[in-house]
Design an enzyme around this catalytic site. Sequence first.
Site, PDB file in Angstrom:
ATOM      1  CG  HIS A 235      -1.887   1.067   1.298  1.00 44.98           C
ATOM      2  ND1 HIS A 235      -1.584   2.372   1.596  1.00 44.98           N
ATOM      3  CD2 HIS A 235      -3.211   1.037   1.057  1.00 44.98           C
ATOM      4  CE1 HIS A 235      -2.684   3.102   1.549  1.00 44.98           C
ATOM      5  NE2 HIS A 235      -3.689   2.322   1.221  1.00 44.98           N
ATOM      6  CB  CYS A 273      -4.025   3.387  -2.234  1.00 46.75           C
ATOM      7  SG  CYS A 273      -5.078   4.484  -1.252  1.00 46.75           S
ATOM      8  CG  HIS A 300      -7.269   0.838  -1.050  1.00 48.26           C
ATOM      9  ND1 HIS A 300      -6.457   1.136   0.021  1.00 48.26           N
ATOM     10  CD2 HIS A 300      -7.639  -0.450  -0.895  1.00 48.26           C
ATOM     11  CE1 HIS A 300      -6.344   0.071   0.788  1.00 48.26           C
ATOM     12  NE2 HIS A 300      -7.050  -0.905   0.260  1.00 48.26           N
ATOM     13  CG  ASP A 353      -9.393   3.678   0.792  1.00 50.96           C
ATOM     14  OD1 ASP A 353      -9.715   3.169   1.882  1.00 50.96           O
ATOM     15  OD2 ASP A 353      -8.279   4.178   0.562  1.00 50.96           O
ATOM     16  CG  HIS A 354     -10.647   6.626   3.577  1.00 49.52           C
ATOM     17  ND1 HIS A 354      -9.657   7.541   3.769  1.00 49.52           N
ATOM     18  CD2 HIS A 354     -10.164   5.452   4.038  1.00 49.52           C
ATOM     19  CE1 HIS A 354      -8.609   6.959   4.315  1.00 49.52           C
ATOM     20  NE2 HIS A 354      -8.888   5.691   4.477  1.00 49.52           N
ATOM     21  CE1 TYR A 370     -11.735   1.676   5.260  1.00 45.68           C
ATOM     22  CE2 TYR A 370     -10.628   3.090   6.846  1.00 45.68           C
ATOM     23  CZ  TYR A 370     -10.596   2.296   5.717  1.00 45.68           C
ATOM     24  OH  TYR A 370      -9.417   2.147   5.030  1.00 45.68           O
TER      25      TYR A 370
HETATM   26  C1  DNO Z   1      -6.430   3.510   5.179  1.00 51.61           C
HETATM   27  C2  DNO Z   1      -5.861   2.269   4.655  1.00 51.61           C
HETATM   28  C3  DNO Z   1      -4.497   1.964   5.225  1.00 51.61           C
HETATM   29  C4  DNO Z   1      -4.049   0.586   4.802  1.00 51.61           C
HETATM   30  C5  DNO Z   1      -2.686   0.194   5.269  1.00 51.61           C
HETATM   31  C6  DNO Z   1      -2.247  -1.044   4.547  1.00 51.61           C
HETATM   32  O1  DNO Z   1      -7.579   3.710   5.178  1.00 51.61           O
HETATM   33  O2  DNO Z   1      -5.855   2.288   3.299  1.00 51.61           O
HETATM   34  O3  DNO Z   1      -4.566   2.013   6.608  1.00 51.61           O
HETATM   35  O4  DNO Z   1      -4.914  -0.351   5.339  1.00 51.61           O
HETATM   36  O5  DNO Z   1      -1.759   1.197   5.076  1.00 51.61           O
HETATM   37  O6  DNO Z   1      -1.187  -1.619   5.220  1.00 51.61           O
END
Ligand code: DNO
Length: 395
Positions: A235, A273, A300, A353-354, A370
């Site tokens: 990530h 991401c 993500h 994501d988020h 989240y």
């Molecule tokens: C945030 C996530 C990160 C992710 C870590 C992976 O929302 O995308 O916390 O889980 O960095 O190791």
Amino acid sequence: MMESWRWFGPLDTISLDEIAQTGATGIVTALHEVPYGEVWTRQDIAARKALIAEAPGPMHWAVVESLPIHEDIKRGAGGLTALFANYRQSLANLAAEGVTTVCYNFMPLLDWTRTTLNAALPRGGHALRFDAGEMAYFDIHMLARDGAEADWSDAARTRAEDMARTATDADRERLVNAIMAGLPGAYARYDVESLCAALAPWAGITADDLRAAYRTFLQEVIPTAEELGVRMCVHPDDPPRPLLGLPRIVSNAEDIAAILEMVESPANGLTLCAGSLGANPVNDVPAIARRFASHIHFAHLRNVAKEPDGSFQEAAHLEGDTDMPALIAALLDEEARRTAQGRPDDTIPMRPDHGHALVSDLTRKTHPGYPLVGRLRGLAELRGVIAGLNHGRAT
Ligand code: DNO
């Protein structure tokens, strides 16, 4: 693309029954209760899998996020033999249970970092925000870190000076809580004092040192992952810049290219991401997706709006600076390429994501970033883009 959803395990206030209603089929989770560095036992993995299988579905454990890397491995410090052996054993136990996509990060000490968890949106609702001035204030005035001034722009430093005159204890407490919120699961949070203590062993460790430690990690783990059929996917750093004097080495296309070259293997892959990479103006996220497409094992999808002083705020999934349809088109092209190569099942799991905190999210306690409704909005919008692009392809 497989639609997936992050679930923080039985302690998550959003239940699997609720997640099932989103339509997602892949669950993204981790054994957050296992301390960093210890083995994830096959029994515990199987129990978590069973919980997911019992929920309405079908849903399955599609991605591990994260199998965390012990700080000693990142610092390259001390006897690491047992830690590497434990990591490989956890991978073997996951593979034995059929969970073969494993996300992790190589950010020292902190994970994703924001300064505000509830920035008000013009139409109501809240967003996560990284304010460079607030972070500079934390770094320069609260931590009083040597050399901190040099790491911030003039605009951010000026804002930090203003805050030094006006901030109250409550402001400072809110800031520390926001900065610590990115550490997932039940891990220890730091206060200012313990963070200073945790930063001390990192003093003098450069980006090259961190890269050397990362190379060792990959050499120790990737051959085993490849044998097991596990796809590791790093990530990117969030935000993609050094923070609090800690180096960060997964921030842009050159970093990613260097990591993929350290140990060349299909098991050495990337979590694309969009939000993390998108927070740095040098990153063209759809171009990065096309360049590293064959190594993307997980996506993500989210968006950020950047500001000139280095601040950014999380935008709705289809708003903000990244052209989301262009990014999704790149990922769909890669899936089509895999299908043409006879690997139709090699899809890229994606998760919204988020999300903004919207409507009932505002009165419900969930993991920061989240919420249920905001992510459901994100998933629905992304699903629409995917359907539209796929329709275009079919005709
Ligand atoms: C945030 C996530 C990160 C992710 C870590 C992976 O929302 O995308 O916390 O889980 O960095 O190791």
